[in-house]
Design a protein around this motif. Structure first.
Motif, mmCIF file in Angstrom:
data_model
loop_
_atom_site.group_PDB
_atom_site.id
_atom_site.type_symbol
_atom_site.label_atom_id
_atom_site.label_comp_id
_atom_site.label_asym_id
_atom_site.label_seq_id
_atom_site.Cartn_x
_atom_site.Cartn_y
_atom_site.Cartn_z
ATOM 1 N N SER A 79 -7.317 6.780 -0.488
ATOM 2 C CA SER A 79 -6.467 5.380 -0.098
ATOM 3 C C SER A 79 -7.862 5.071 1.177
ATOM 4 O O SER A 79 -7.485 4.677 1.506
ATOM 5 C CB SER A 79 -5.635 5.357 -0.076
ATOM 6 N N ALA A 82 -2.290 -7.293 -8.496
ATOM 7 C CA ALA A 82 -2.513 -6.803 -6.803
ATOM 8 C C ALA A 82 -3.961 -5.679 -6.948
ATOM 9 O O ALA A 82 -3.825 -5.959 -5.947
ATOM 10 C CB ALA A 82 -1.548 -6.113 -6.291
ATOM 11 N N LEU A 83 -3.990 -5.015 -8.022
ATOM 12 C CA LEU A 83 -4.958 -4.271 -7.751
ATOM 13 C C LEU A 83 -6.668 -4.791 -7.813
ATOM 14 O O LEU A 83 -7.403 -5.128 -6.939
ATOM 15 C CB LEU A 83 -5.152 -2.899 -8.566
ATOM 16 N N PRO A 129 1.136 -1.144 -0.196
ATOM 17 C CA PRO A 129 0.157 0.018 0.027
ATOM 18 C C PRO A 129 1.351 1.211 -0.350
ATOM 19 O O PRO A 129 1.983 1.150 0.220
ATOM 20 C CB PRO A 129 -0.834 -0.152 1.472
ATOM 21 N N PRO A 165 -8.338 1.087 -2.774
ATOM 22 C CA PRO A 165 -6.397 0.037 -2.813
ATOM 23 C C PRO A 165 -5.986 1.336 -3.986
ATOM 24 O O PRO A 165 -6.138 2.343 -4.614
ATOM 25 C CB PRO A 165 -6.428 -0.606 -3.450
ATOM 26 N N LEU A 208 -1.946 1.140 -4.832
ATOM 27 C CA LEU A 208 -0.023 0.019 -4.275
ATOM 28 C C LEU A 208 0.872 0.830 -4.633
ATOM 29 O O LEU A 208 0.448 1.944 -5.888
ATOM 30 C CB LEU A 208 -0.819 -1.122 -4.862
ATOM 31 N N THR A 219 -7.408 -7.725 -7.558
ATOM 32 C CA THR A 219 -7.030 -8.429 -5.956
ATOM 33 C C THR A 219 -7.783 -8.440 -4.801
ATOM 34 O O THR A 219 -9.266 -8.310 -4.069
ATOM 35 C CB THR A 219 -5.890 -9.181 -5.735
ATOM 36 N N GLU A 220 -7.593 -6.755 -4.589
ATOM 37 C CA GLU A 220 -7.809 -5.906 -3.653
ATOM 38 C C GLU A 220 -9.762 -5.199 -3.853
ATOM 39 O O GLU A 220 -10.678 -5.466 -3.177
ATOM 40 C CB GLU A 220 -6.867 -4.868 -3.752
ATOM 41 N N LYS A 264 -12.500 -8.205 -3.616
ATOM 42 C CA LYS A 264 -12.077 -8.312 -2.556
ATOM 43 C C LYS A 264 -13.628 -7.055 -1.437
ATOM 44 O O LYS A 264 -13.695 -7.357 -0.991
ATOM 45 C CB LYS A 264 -11.100 -8.574 -0.856
ATOM 46 N N MET A 265 -13.065 -5.988 -2.363
ATOM 47 C CA MET A 265 -14.281 -4.971 -2.161
ATOM 48 C C MET A 265 -15.477 -4.818 -2.431
ATOM 49 O O MET A 265 -16.645 -4.294 -2.514
ATOM 50 C CB MET A 265 -13.319 -3.761 -2.267
ATOM 51 N N TYR A 281 -3.943 2.693 -9.089
ATOM 52 C CA TYR A 281 -5.634 3.140 -7.468
ATOM 53 C C TYR A 281 -6.601 2.909 -8.165
ATOM 54 O O TYR A 281 -6.652 2.732 -10.116
ATOM 55 C CB TYR A 281 -4.629 4.792 -6.960
#
Length: 176
Positions: A50, A106-107, A8, A54, A56, A109-110, A113-114, A70
């Protein structure tokens, strides 16, 4: 780029992230921003974004930040809560080394989750590449699974030239 670390973003990263972004402001039409921000203004952007989404950064094996990514609100209206706009910037000397793909993975993935379903990228475009803008970003997004969704013609003017915006979208979760 051999070993990379994605983490992050921190407010303390603002100066380095602004250094990366400033190149795109001053030398390219990738962003339609004209003026380089202050470090404080850029730190405020990091803080604001942020707090909800996310944001990152990607560090190389020496701990130097080579890029950032982001998500931000596509629209403040409630019906758009499952859709975000994505943005990515890499150090001009760190392109085509895998950092961009790693950041987007990675973004995503985050965002999954949201509960985010749709990603939208608004990409500067010109029919014929020039010294300020290539087709690299559109090609990068296509490789990342984004699909062409439309063009907004002549909506940005920079360096005395008019540029388009290409809209590209990607669904990362099923519609429920």
């Amino acid at each position: 780029m051999n070993k990379i670390k994605i983490r992050p973003a921190k407010i303390e990263d603002a100066e380095r992230l602004l250094e990366i972004y400033s190149y795109y402001i001053k030398e390219t039409a990738v962003t339609y921003e004209w003026d380089v921000l202050t470090v404080k203004a850029f730190a405020d952007r990091i803080r604001n974004i942020s707090s909800k989404f996310p944001y990152l950064v990607c560090e190389d094996e020496n701990g130097k930040i080579q890029g950032y990514v982001y998500a931000s609100s596509f629209s403040e209206r409630k019906a758009y809560d499952w859709t975000v706009e994505t943005s990515i910037y890499l150090d001009k000397d760190a392109r085509r080394m895998g950092a961009g793909s790693a950041l987007y993975e990675a973004l995503e993935t985050e965002l999954k989750k949201m509960g985010i379903v749709n990603l939208i990228a608004k990409i500067a475009w010109c029919e014929k590449e020039d010294e300020y803008l290539t087709h690299d970003s559109v090609l990068f997004h296509a490789k990342a699974g984004y699909e062409y969704s439309g063009t907004l013609k002549s909506v940005g003017k920079k360096f005395g030239r008019w540029y388009d915006i290409v809209m590209m979208t990607k669904r990362i979760a099923p519609l429920d």
